[in-house]
Design a protein around this motif. Structure first.
Motif, short mmCIF file in Angstrom:
data_model
loop_
_atom_site.label_atom_id
_atom_site.label_comp_id
_atom_site.label_asym_id
_atom_site.label_seq_id
_atom_site.Cartn_x
_atom_site.Cartn_y
_atom_site.Cartn_z
N SER A 71 -8.13 2.55 1.10
CA SER A 71 -7.70 1.29 1.71
C SER A 71 -8.26 1.08 3.11
CB SER A 71 -6.16 1.25 1.76
OG SER A 71 -5.66 2.31 2.57
N TYR A 82 -7.78 -6.16 -1.69
CA TYR A 82 -6.58 -5.57 -2.30
C TYR A 82 -6.67 -5.63 -3.82
CZ TYR A 82 -1.72 -4.65 -3.40
OH TYR A 82 -0.58 -4.11 -3.92
N LEU A 95 0.83 -1.21 0.00
CA LEU A 95 0.00 0.00 0.00
C LEU A 95 0.86 1.25 0.00
CD1 LEU A 95 -2.77 -1.06 2.55
CD2 LEU A 95 -3.04 -0.81 0.08
#
Length: 251
Positions: free
Chosen positions: A50, A83, A40
């Protein structure tokens, strides 16, 4: 916003790609979570994009630290899907919908300053128009009709001025088709997850829907799927926008 994987992220993703069932101890669990965090950072993904993934990773760590590696592995499987969803549709942005659009409707549904009452949200293209949407959710324990889990979808296609939104309120333990299981007995808080449905799953429904949808999981009963009906104009609600009825489905 356009998200693209860079070569710098691949070393971390080698660990991310490990099957969750391969977890053997706490160290391996924590290493997998750290791999996500590294990826990330390398990809410079905004925290607002996120947040849902970070929440899932936190639940994975808690489960592993409690010695429940199987539950931790389950959370990591969810994290992997979240993700990957960050990189689906590289040309998708947030269209015309804004943070303010979402919070205005959230305040209408849940009262002023709803951001301070536990309202959370995620962002993905739920409507299937190529632009990102806001999907808010809130466990409302002050509902006069009893505790309920509520979900708000806010969309504004690029170039349009009127917001489109959908809202559902699911009661706990009332015996109806879309009732959630008892709030007090649930092992974990009710969770909302992003999910891409298969062509076969959406074809089985009576009306056309977007493949990008959400699942509501109370940890006890069958999950409830929430989808956006494609091509439905909706009904104009004064001061709010076009309300579109969300599609609910449950096995």
């Amino acid at each position: 916003m356009t998200l693209r994987l860079t070569s710098a992220a691949f070393p971390a993703l080698l660990l991310v790609a490990l099957p969750a069932h391969a977890l053997e101890d706490l160290g391996e669990c924590l290493a997998a979570v750290e791999a996500y965090h590294h990826a990330l950072v390398e990809e410079d993904i905004p925290e607002t994009w996120s947040a849902d993934l970070e929440h899932t990773l936190g639940r994975a760590v808690s489960a592993c630290e409690d010695g429940d590696l199987a539950r931790g592995a389950g959370h990591l499987e969810v994290a992997k899907a979240q993700y990957e969803a960050l990189f689906e549709g590289e040309d998708a942005g947030l269209g015309g919908v804004t943070d303010a659009d979402f919070w205005v409707l959230a305040d209408t549904m849940w009262g002023n300053r709803s951001y301070g009452k536990g309202v959370d949200y995620m962002q993905f293209d739920m409507t299937g128009d190529g632009d990102g949407d806001y999907i808010g959710y809130f466990e409302n324990q002050d509902n006069p009709d009893g505790p309920s889990f509520q979900m708000l979808v806010v969309s504004k296609p690029a170039g349009e001025e009127t917001v489109k939104y959908g809202f559902v309120s699911l009661p706990y333990n009332d015996g109806s088709q879309f009732s959630l299981c008892n709030l007090e007995e649930a092992p974990e808080p009710t969770a909302l997850r992003h999910r891409q449905f298969s062509p076969e799953e959406v074809a089985a429904l009576e009306i056309p829907v977007s493949r990008q949808g959400a699942e509501i999981d109370d940890g006890m009963c069958d999950t409830i799927r929430v989808l956006w009906p494609v091509g439905m104009a909706g009904e104009l609600v004064e001061g709010m926008g076009m309300r579109v009825p969300l599609v609910l489905d449950r096995n």
